[in-house]
Design a protein around this motif. Structure first.
Motif, PDB file in Angstrom:
ATOM      1  N   UNK A 140       0.829  -1.205   0.000  1.00  0.00           N
ATOM      2  CA  UNK A 140       0.000   0.000   0.000  1.00  0.00           C
ATOM      3  C   UNK A 140       0.862   1.254   0.000  1.00  0.00           C
ATOM      4  N   UNK A 141       2.026   1.163   0.660  1.00  0.00           N
ATOM      5  CA  UNK A 141       2.899   2.339   0.758  1.00  0.00           C
ATOM      6  C   UNK A 141       4.343   1.889   0.936  1.00  0.00           C
ATOM      7  N   UNK A 142       5.268   2.638   0.329  1.00  0.00           N
ATOM      8  CA  UNK A 142       6.699   2.398   0.494  1.00  0.00           C
ATOM      9  C   UNK A 142       7.377   3.755   0.680  1.00  0.00           C
ATOM     10  N   UNK A 143       8.318   3.807   1.619  1.00  0.00           N
ATOM     11  CA  UNK A 143       9.065   5.038   1.867  1.00  0.00           C
ATOM     12  C   UNK A 143      10.471   4.895   1.295  1.00  0.00           C
ATOM     13  N   UNK A 144      10.974   5.955   0.711  1.00  0.00           N
ATOM     14  CA  UNK A 144      12.312   5.925   0.112  1.00  0.00           C
ATOM     15  C   UNK A 144      13.232   6.957   0.734  1.00  0.00           C
ATOM     16  N   UNK A 145      14.490   6.571   0.919  1.00  0.00           N
ATOM     17  CA  UNK A 145      15.502   7.479   1.458  1.00  0.00           C
ATOM     18  C   UNK A 145      16.732   7.405   0.564  1.00  0.00           C
ATOM     19  N   UNK A 146      17.309   8.551   0.238  1.00  0.00           N
ATOM     20  CA  UNK A 146      18.587   8.571  -0.478  1.00  0.00           C
ATOM     21  C   UNK A 146      19.607   9.290   0.394  1.00  0.00           C
TER      22      UNK A 146
END
Length: 286
Positions: A140-146
């Protein structure tokens, strides 16, 4: 394929690099023999930066026989993505472009109409590409970090495009989160502990793992990152993460003593590298 509409030029601009490649719109894959990469001296003059960007993009266009009419560009923030105006200041990159419309001179240098050049946040572009590459689009949801010269954060919701979470300047300890999670933190902290000058984490790992300061830096950085994961997770009620950027390659080393604090998160490392942002940038014309 001869239909020119099936190909879009995707560009990924970072604090020290620019990469460009032709993306096949029907498969959302990069034409592998068409990738052009160059170093960018992002603290030089605006003219130097524009020429560096344009040279890379034009070389990529020249490498194909197809006419290229649309260009998607992944760009670090803060940035007015709608109007193509850089708002980056005080981040050791692109200060010369502050409050400048970068779309107009770039359009002139590469010969593409301004309306056919679209910008997207680099973290959002990265996340969009990785979600589909790793087949995580059932979540349903994914969080991304760079993690690199800057701190990027993005949110992907099922059935929608990813967006910039814009958490880089969230107050943290004596400053903001970005100041504790990016390359310049390693440079500054290592010098504080050792009085030695280094270029970044890669040099520290390659040359200074036997220095007592190395374990201190790893533990401190891991604590900062866990704090950010918790903050981000609570803000968007999600525990699924994809982490990318140059620093992400060293996460097994940096986080090895924090596994017990990471059990509540599902963390995947980015697999596409620069390709994720390039594909995500091109996908603006989907």
């Amino acid at each position: 394929m001869s239909d020119k509409s099936e190909f879009i030029l995707g560009v990924d601009i970072g604090g020290t690099h620019i990469s460009a490649a032709l993306v096949n719109k029907s498969t959302w894959k990069i034409v592998s023999n068409n990738v052009v990469r160059n170093h960018v001296f992002s603290q030089e003059s605006a003219k130097s930066i524009f020429l560096s960007w344009a040279d890379t993009i034009n070389n990529c266009i020249k490498a194909t026989a197809l006419p290229i009419n649309y260009i998607g560009i992944a760009m670090p923030g803060p940035f007015d993505y709608e109007n193509g105006i850089s708002l980056i200041s005080g981040q050791s990159k692109y200060d010369a472009l502050y409050q400048m419309n970068v779309k107009t001179p770039l359009a002139v240098l590469i010969g593409i109409p301004e309306k056919n050049i679209h910008f997207i946040n680099d973290a959002a572009a990265f996340l969009q590409g990785e979600v589909f590459a790793q087949k995580l689009n059932t979540h349903e949801r994914v969080l991304g970090i760079t993690l690199g010269t800057g701190l990027g954060s993005a949110v992907w919701n099922k059935g929608d495009k990813s967006f910039d979470a814009n958490l880089w300047d969230t107050p943290y300890e004596n400053s903001i989160f970005e100041e504790y999670l990016v390359t310049r933190w390693f440079i500054r902290r290592f010098k504080e502990l050792t009085e030695l000058e280094v270029s970044g984490l890669k040099q520290i790992i390659n040359e200074h793992t036997n220095n007592p300061a190395f374990s201190i830096i790893c533990k401190e950085y891991a604590s900062h990152l866990v704090d950010f994961l918790r903050f981000f997770s609570e803000k968007y009620n999600c525990t699924n993460f994809i982490i990318g950027g140059n620093i992400a390659k060293a996460l097994p080393i940096l986080l090895k003593d924090k596994q017990d604090q990471l059990n509540s998160f599902t963390i995947k490392t980015a697999t596409l590298g620069e390709e994720a942002a390039i594909i995500g940038a091109a996908a603006q014309f989907s």
